[in-house]
Design an enzyme around this catalytic site. Structure first.
Site, PDB file in Angstrom:
ATOM      1  N   LYS A   4     -21.176  47.309   3.658  1.00 10.50           N
ATOM      2  CA  LYS A   4     -19.941  47.005   3.762  1.00 10.50           C
ATOM      3  C   LYS A   4     -19.423  47.536   5.243  1.00 10.50           C
ATOM      4  O   LYS A   4     -18.611  47.046   5.626  1.00 10.50           O
ATOM      5  CB  LYS A   4     -18.845  47.428   2.513  1.00 10.50           C
ATOM      6  CG  LYS A   4     -19.452  46.923   1.313  1.00 10.50           C
ATOM      7  CD  LYS A   4     -19.805  45.504   1.143  1.00 10.50           C
ATOM      8  CE  LYS A   4     -20.114  45.199  -0.402  1.00 10.50           C
ATOM      9  NZ  LYS A   4     -20.535  43.676  -0.385  1.00 10.50           N
ATOM     10  N   TYR A  11     -22.492  41.288 -14.840  1.00 15.38           N
ATOM     11  CA  TYR A  11     -22.528  41.961 -13.725  1.00 15.38           C
ATOM     12  C   TYR A  11     -22.235  43.547 -13.972  1.00 15.38           C
ATOM     13  O   TYR A  11     -21.358  43.855 -14.835  1.00 15.38           O
ATOM     14  CB  TYR A  11     -21.034  41.453 -12.684  1.00 15.38           C
ATOM     15  CG  TYR A  11     -20.616  42.542 -11.698  1.00 15.38           C
ATOM     16  CD1 TYR A  11     -21.168  42.281 -10.278  1.00 15.38           C
ATOM     17  CD2 TYR A  11     -20.054  43.455 -11.849  1.00 15.38           C
ATOM     18  CE1 TYR A  11     -20.977  43.059  -9.298  1.00 15.38           C
ATOM     19  CE2 TYR A  11     -19.724  44.137 -10.779  1.00 15.38           C
ATOM     20  CZ  TYR A  11     -20.053  44.081  -9.481  1.00 15.38           C
ATOM     21  OH  TYR A  11     -19.691  44.935  -8.510  1.00 15.38           O
ATOM     22  N   TYR A  45     -26.378  46.603  -7.537  1.00 15.37           N
ATOM     23  CA  TYR A  45     -26.798  45.502  -6.618  1.00 15.37           C
ATOM     24  C   TYR A  45     -28.415  45.817  -6.261  1.00 15.37           C
ATOM     25  O   TYR A  45     -29.222  45.171  -6.863  1.00 15.37           O
ATOM     26  CB  TYR A  45     -25.966  45.585  -5.261  1.00 15.37           C
ATOM     27  CG  TYR A  45     -24.558  45.203  -5.410  1.00 15.37           C
ATOM     28  CD1 TYR A  45     -24.178  43.964  -5.367  1.00 15.37           C
ATOM     29  CD2 TYR A  45     -23.651  46.245  -5.746  1.00 15.37           C
ATOM     30  CE1 TYR A  45     -22.990  43.519  -5.602  1.00 15.37           C
ATOM     31  CE2 TYR A  45     -22.182  45.752  -6.123  1.00 15.37           C
ATOM     32  CZ  TYR A  45     -21.920  44.585  -6.024  1.00 15.37           C
ATOM     33  OH  TYR A  45     -20.654  44.188  -6.060  1.00 15.37           O
TER      34      TYR A  45
END
Length: 332
Positions: free
Chosen positions: A48, A262, A288
């Site tokens: 990010k 998730y 992730y």
């Protein structure tokens, strides 16, 4: 592809290393390399940070004084946004979604959540399934009502401006591979909010690099994930002035390794974390990169990458491991 046309605030330690993973590659029977975007530097690093360089540039261009964003409770994006705000004297308003439903003390209080608090962000939690776009707008209205100037960043920093960070990463990978005389056959990365995947596809397409990207899904079904990535990749190349550069066949997601949902950890994720750590000393995260590595391992065993040189993009997130100790620790 002249990225200096876009406002940018330098946050990351770039270029991040492109390194071989000899022991892990040997274990999987492939020529495996890693792009270390866990080393971008901002509050522990992660993907990010690249996106936030362009998002923060746009925020300052608009005269904002408050960053407003959202993510799951253990969001890496939220941690890095809070750090970007702190390092530039901005306020930061965070909405955390209880997406996994976990109430474990380490999940709700340790890992990225602890760092969000340390970085001084103001945050509130909402139940899983909440309309997060509406929550962002609600918070932005509250900031304006008290005289602030909010800049709203979508989850994961995943819009066309944020994706420019991974257009730049695509360029970086190609330059490094050329310097190493390394012919890259495929890039593998986690794909979730779509910005990293879309930015890579857009950047490689605009350069004509002809390197396929395989996204290992962490949340959505294949058709939906590919739709999201394609839409954002097309928005990104429009921003770059090359509206016809991205074709649908360039966007490929394999969503067979999401597991039960998730942020939910299974035995195969824990095994992937252990294998990466115990071969080449690489720390992955459970949400992730752990799932992306789970998929890469399974596909390698099926012969999917036979005779290929594969670059695994490490998007960071090891800080989140401390929010999962109660689940992962038992598997060690």
């Amino acid at each position: 592809m002249h990225l200096a046309r876009f406002p940018r605030v330098r946050l990351a330690h770039l270029p991040t290393p492109l390194e071989p993973l000899p022991r892990l590659g040997e274990a999987l029977g492939i020529d495996l390399w890693i792009k270390r975007d866990d080393c971008t530097g901002l509050a522990g690093g992660g993907n990010k940070t690249r996106k936030l360089e362009f998002l923060l540039g746009d925020a300052f261009e608009q005269g904002a004084d408050t960053l407003v964003t959202q993510g799951a409770v253990q969001s890496n994006h939220v941690r890095q946004t809070a750090a970007a705000a702190a390092s530039h004297g901005l306020a930061c308003e965070i909405i955390l979604e209880e997406r996994t439903g976990s109430k474990a003390p380490d999940y709700v209080g340790n890992g990225n959540v602890l760092l969000d608090r340390l970085l001084g962000a103001t945050f509130r939690t909402v139940p899983g399934g909440t309309d997060m776009v509406a929550e962002l707008e609600k918070t932005a209205v509250e900031v304006r009502a008290r005289g602030g100037k909010p800049y709203v960043i979508p989850g994961g920093g995943s819009n066309a401006i944020g994706a420019l960070g991974y257009v730049d990463c695509a360029r970086e990978i190609v330059v490094q591979a050329d310097e190493l005389d390394l012919p890259v056959d495929r890039i593998v990365t986690a794909t979730g909010s779509a910005g990293t995947h879309a930015g890579l596809v857009a950047g490689l397409a605009v350069m004509g690099a002809d390197i396929p990207v395989l996204g290992i899904g962490v949340r959505a079904p294949k058709a939906k994930q590919e739709e999201n990535v394609l839409k954002l990749a097309r928005e990104t190349v429009i921003l770059l002035g090359r509206p016809d550069a991205v074709k649908p066949e360039m966007v490929v997601a394999d969503c067979d390794y999401v597991g039960e949902g998730y942020g939910l950890v299974d035995d195969a994720v824990i095994e992937a974390l252990k294998l990466a750590a115990r071969t080449d000393g690489i720390l992955l995260d459970p949400v992730y990169t752990g799932k992306a590595m789970k998929g890469l391992i399974a596909l390698a065993k099926l012969g999917r990458f036979k005779d290929e040189t594969v670059v695994f993009l490490h998007t960071g997130g090891a800080q989140g491991l401390f929010g999962y100790e109660s689940e992962i620790g038992a598997g060690l």
